[in-house]
Structure formats: structure tokens, C-alpha cells
Design an enzyme around this catalytic site. Structure first.
Site, short mmCIF file in Angstrom:
data_model
loop_
_atom_site.label_atom_id
_atom_site.label_comp_id
_atom_site.label_asym_id
_atom_site.label_seq_id
_atom_site.Cartn_x
_atom_site.Cartn_y
_atom_site.Cartn_z
N CYS A 93 0.81 -1.22 0.00
CA CYS A 93 0.00 0.00 0.00
C CYS A 93 0.85 1.27 0.00
O CYS A 93 0.33 2.36 -0.21
CB CYS A 93 -0.95 0.01 1.19
SG CYS A 93 -2.05 -1.41 1.20
N HIS A 135 -2.55 7.23 2.87
CA HIS A 135 -3.13 5.96 2.42
C HIS A 135 -4.50 5.82 3.07
O HIS A 135 -4.67 6.05 4.27
CB HIS A 135 -2.21 4.81 2.82
CG HIS A 135 -2.79 3.46 2.58
ND1 HIS A 135 -3.42 3.13 1.41
CD2 HIS A 135 -2.85 2.35 3.37
CE1 HIS A 135 -3.85 1.88 1.49
NE2 HIS A 135 -3.52 1.39 2.67
N ASN A 173 -10.11 0.50 0.92
CA ASN A 173 -8.65 0.52 0.80
C ASN A 173 -8.26 -0.06 -0.56
O ASN A 173 -8.40 -1.26 -0.79
CB ASN A 173 -8.08 -0.32 1.95
CG ASN A 173 -6.56 -0.44 1.91
OD1 ASN A 173 -5.93 -0.10 0.92
ND2 ASN A 173 -6.01 -0.93 3.00
O1 UT7 Z 1 -3.33 -1.23 3.86
C1 UT7 Z 1 -3.20 -1.71 5.16
C2 UT7 Z 1 -4.34 -2.62 5.42
N1 UT7 Z 1 -4.80 -2.86 6.71
C3 UT7 Z 1 -5.17 -1.97 7.65
O2 UT7 Z 1 -4.99 -0.79 7.61
C4 UT7 Z 1 -5.88 -2.57 8.82
C5 UT7 Z 1 -5.62 -1.91 10.14
N2 UT7 Z 1 -6.51 -2.44 11.14
C6 UT7 Z 1 -7.81 -2.06 11.20
O3 UT7 Z 1 -8.24 -1.21 10.43
C7 UT7 Z 1 -8.68 -2.69 12.27
O4 UT7 Z 1 -7.87 -3.49 13.12
C8 UT7 Z 1 -9.83 -3.57 11.66
C9 UT7 Z 1 -10.86 -2.67 11.02
C10 UT7 Z 1 -9.28 -4.55 10.65
C11 UT7 Z 1 -10.53 -4.35 12.77
O5 UT7 Z 1 -11.02 -3.46 13.77
P1 UT7 Z 1 -10.73 -3.76 15.31
O6 UT7 Z 1 -11.41 -2.70 16.09
O7 UT7 Z 1 -9.23 -3.89 15.46
O8 UT7 Z 1 -11.49 -5.11 15.51
P2 UT7 Z 1 -10.93 -6.52 16.04
O9 UT7 Z 1 -10.03 -7.15 15.04
O10 UT7 Z 1 -10.40 -6.32 17.43
O11 UT7 Z 1 -12.25 -7.37 16.13
C12 UT7 Z 1 -13.29 -7.03 17.05
C13 UT7 Z 1 -14.44 -7.99 16.85
C14 UT7 Z 1 -14.00 -9.46 16.84
O12 UT7 Z 1 -15.01 -10.19 17.49
P3 UT7 Z 1 -14.85 -10.62 19.04
O13 UT7 Z 1 -13.59 -11.45 19.11
O14 UT7 Z 1 -14.73 -9.34 19.80
O15 UT7 Z 1 -16.09 -11.37 19.31
C15 UT7 Z 1 -13.99 -9.84 15.39
O16 UT7 Z 1 -14.23 -11.20 15.16
O17 UT7 Z 1 -15.05 -7.78 15.57
C16 UT7 Z 1 -15.13 -9.02 14.86
N3 UT7 Z 1 -15.06 -8.72 13.45
C17 UT7 Z 1 -16.16 -8.38 12.73
N4 UT7 Z 1 -17.45 -8.26 13.06
C18 UT7 Z 1 -18.31 -7.87 12.10
C19 UT7 Z 1 -13.98 -8.70 12.64
N5 UT7 Z 1 -14.34 -8.34 11.40
C20 UT7 Z 1 -15.69 -8.13 11.42
C21 UT7 Z 1 -16.63 -7.75 10.46
N6 UT7 Z 1 -17.93 -7.62 10.84
N7 UT7 Z 1 -16.28 -7.47 9.18
#
Ligand code: UT7
Length: 336
Positions: A112, A262, A292
Site C-alpha cells: 500500500c 493511504h 482501501n
Molecule cells: O493497507 C493496510 C491494510 N490494513 C489496515 O490498515 C488494517 C488496520 N486495522 C484495522 O483497520 C482494524 O484493526 C480492523 C478494522 C481490521 C478491525 O477493527 P478492530 O477494532 O481492530 O477489531 P478486532 O479485530 O479487534 O475485532 C473485534 C471484533 C472481533 O469479534 P470478538 O472477538 O470481539 O467477538 C472480530 O471477530 O469484531 C469481529 N469482526 C467483525 N465483526 C463484524 C472482525 N471483522 C468483522 C466484520 N464484521 N467485518
């Protein structure tokens, strides 16, 4: 010393708009979760455009905007992690379609951060005088390498391309790229990755009938990510890069008119704005409409910001990215 000036911008995205509600029909997610955690509302997902098609369309638009002839271009660098072929490069495919005879053309992979890496690479050729006009493209058909059953990644990305045409500044003119920084940390490669083909030949396994026989697992060639680790890396590194870039450009934070980051997550951008003590209103954002787009995101955002009249002559603008590698990079420009 010659400086590098952006003289044209262009972008392209497939016309197939996929909303958060559409994605919720594929995986267990919701518009509420995606919007509140990322700021993304919809993305473009290609149903027919290849990486080359999107790169070519963005390039054509940038060349038109620069008001030059394609034959004037002597260098093409394409940043992508999703080329149509291992070879030839996407840059060569675009060169062939544009009929830019003889120009040097190659691809570059910095995930990215690819657009920033390609811009800085091209600027080195221009500043040394080796080339006079360069076409830089950031493009990804990222939908090809998504696991559409993994809700933690497939909701985040979209397809598209952004491009710029670069030229040398006039003698004594202080426009263009003032300073740039590129950085990487390969020790963190596993927090955001997509495997390529495994070693497979007659000396490793018996001659195979099919990819399946060779143990090639299609699921391994998809993006795997430790979201929270990437989030922390992004906030820490992008904040530090912006501060360092402003220092190196001999400017103050208040001199910066616009930051084109980005486009991964609005929460990352807001945290960076806070860390840098720069109003978040100065950070251009269009991730709500594109998600993204990987190597393409900064190019698309720059083109939209330019066309929307958000950039004026003499504005000090920062382009900043982060991505798989892990990589990061920033460029400070005097917008012309
Ligand atoms: O170009 C670079 C690319 N990547 C990035 O920039 C990603 C950087 N990271 C992020 O943007 C965030 O970490 C995410 C948006 C990917 C995730 O957000 P988060 O607040 O860090 O969520 P998390 O991974 O801690 O997940 C929280 C909960 C989990 O459930 P439990 O364990 O709390 O029950 C996940 O399973 O959200 C769940 N979850 C979802 N729920 C609904 C993960 N993805 C989804 C989804 N819809 N799409």
C-alpha cells in the site's frame, strides 16, 4: 538542482459499486460494524477490468490532464501487488497500450506504500537528469487476492488505479517535491501478507497432474492480516513520518495545507492527526467510497483532491503511506 513536479493526475475505478449491505450478504458483518470501525461505506469491485485496464485508464487520464503527448514519456513505473502476469510487468503492458515507444518500464512492489515508493523512485531519475517525463501508476485489483469468506479482511478493500505525470521543474523554480522519506521493517512481514506460489518442481514432489496435486492451496494466495498490529504500526509510523518530513522540509505543522494519506481506515487517520497536532480536516479522505485500494489509494485521493479544487498553487502537501512489508513513506510537495 532539478526538482520533480506533478503536472497531471488521473484515476480510474470499476463501475461496480458494492455497499456494506451487499458484503453483509456474503459474510457475517453489518454496515454498522464496517462504518464505525473503518469509515468505509462502499467500494468498487471489478467484474471485468483487469489490473492493466485500470492502470491504462488512470494513465490516459493523467496524460490528458498534463496536456502532453504520450511519446514525451521516457519512464513508466507501476506500483502493484496484483499484476495480470508475473511477466511482462503491468508497466510494460501499459506502455504497449499507450504506444510509448522506448520508454523504460517496470513494476515495483511496496504494497500500500507502492504509490509513494514509485513516486520517489521516479523523482530520482528526473532529478539526476536521466529522464524528463515520468508516468507513475498505483494500481491494484485487490479483489483477486481477498478471501471472500474472511470478514476481517474482505470488507476493507476495493479495486482501482491512480496515476501522475512527473516533469522536471523550471530552473530556479521551487515547486514540486521538497523532500521524501522511505522506510521499511521486514521483521514485521507476517502481520500483513499474501503468499505467492510455493516451491514446486519434479525434484520436490513427483510430477503433478494439477495444482491441487502439487499441494498448492488456493487459500494461501490471499491477504492475511493481524488487524490490530497493522493498526498500531500505521498510527505509530505515519505519525512519526509526517513529523520527520515536516522537519526535513524546514516547515512547521501549520504550514501544511493538505495531507493525502493511504486510505485504509478513518480511525487511523484521526489518530495520526491527533498525534501530529494537525486538524483532521486537513487530511483528505475518500475511503468511504473506495475502501482501501492498496497501491492505488494515494493516487486516487490525490486526483480527486486536485479535481475538487482542494489543492492550490503553492500549497504544501504531504503524501504518506504504509503497507505490507511493512513499508512506509512520505513526500512533501510544493503544489504547482
Ligand atoms: O493497507 C493496510 C491494510 N490494513 C489496515 O490498515 C488494517 C488496520 N486495522 C484495522 O483497520 C482494524 O484493526 C480492523 C478494522 C481490521 C478491525 O477493527 P478492530 O477494532 O481492530 O477489531 P478486532 O479485530 O479487534 O475485532 C473485534 C471484533 C472481533 O469479534 P470478538 O472477538 O470481539 O467477538 C472480530 O471477530 O469484531 C469481529 N469482526 C467483525 N465483526 C463484524 C472482525 N471483522 C468483522 C466484520 N464484521 N467485518
Amino acid at each position: 538542482m532539478r526538482r520533480t513536479v506533478i503536472i497531471g493526475t488521473g484515476s480510474y475505478a470499476p463501475d461496480n459499486i458494492i455497499s456494506n449491505d451487499d458484503i453483509a450478504k456474503l459474510v457475517d458483518t453489518s454496515d454498522e460494524w464496517i462504518s464505525s470501525r473503518t469509515g468505509i461505506k462502499e467500494r468498487r469491485i471489478s467484474s471485468k477490468d483487469t489490473t492493466t485496464d485500470m492502470a491504462y485508464e488512470a494513465a490516459k487520464a493523467a496524460i490528458k490532464n498534463a496536456d502532453i503527448n504520450p511519446e514525451d514519456i521516457d519512464l513508466i513505473i507501476c506500483a502493484t501487488i496484483t499484476p495480470d502476469y508475473f511477466m511482462p510487468s503491468a508497466a510494460c503492458m501499459v506502455q504497449g497500450r499507450l504506444k510509448v515507444d522506448g520508454a523504460a518500464a517496470f513494476d515495483l512492489n511496496a504494497a500500500c506504500t507502492g504509490f509513494v515508493y514509485a513516486l520517489v523512485t521516479a523523482s530520482q531519475f528526473i532529478e539526476t537528469g536521466m529522464y524528463n517525463k515520468a508516468l507513475v501508476i498505483g494500481v491494484d485489483a485487490i479483489s483477486k487476492i481477498l478471501d471472500w469468506e474472511d470478514r476481517s479482511t474482505c470488507v476493507l478493500f476495493g479495486d482501482g488505479a491512480g496515476a501522475v505525470v512527473l516533469s522536471a521543474s523550471e530552473a530556479g523554480d521551487n515547486k514540486g517535491i521538497i523532500t521524501s522519506i522511505l522506510s521499511s521493517d521486514g521483521s514485521k512481514h507476517s502481520i500483513l501478507q499474501c503468499e505467492a506460489l510455493p516451491i514446486s518442481n519434479p525434484y520436490v514432489v513427483p510430477a503433478a497432474q494439477s495444482m491441487q496435486d502439487m499441494g498448492f492451496n488456493k487459500k494461501s494466495s490471499v491477504i492475511r492480516m493481524e488487524g490490530q498490529e497493522v493498526f498500531k504500526y500505521a498510527v505509530r509510523n505515519v505519525s512519526a513520518l509526517i513529523k520527520e518530513a515536516i522537519l526535513r522540509a524546514d516547515l512547521r505543522a501549520e504550514d501544511i495545507s493538505c495531507i493525502i494519506s493511504h486510505q485504509a481506515n478513518s480511525r487511523i487517520i484521526e489518530a495520526v492527526a491527533k498525534n501530529c497536532n494537525i486538524p483532521s480536516s486537513k487530511f483528505f479522505m475518500n475511503l468511504d467510497r473506495y475502501g482501501n485500494t492498496s497501491s492505488a489509494s494515494i493516487g486516487i485521493a490525490l486526483d480527486e483532491a486536485s479535481r475538487a479544487g482542494s489543492l492550490s498553487k503553492g500549497d504544501k502537501v504531504i503524501l504518506v503511506g504504509f503497507g505490507g512489508g511493512m513499508t512506509s513513506g512520505a513526500v512533501v510537495l510544493d503544489w504547482s
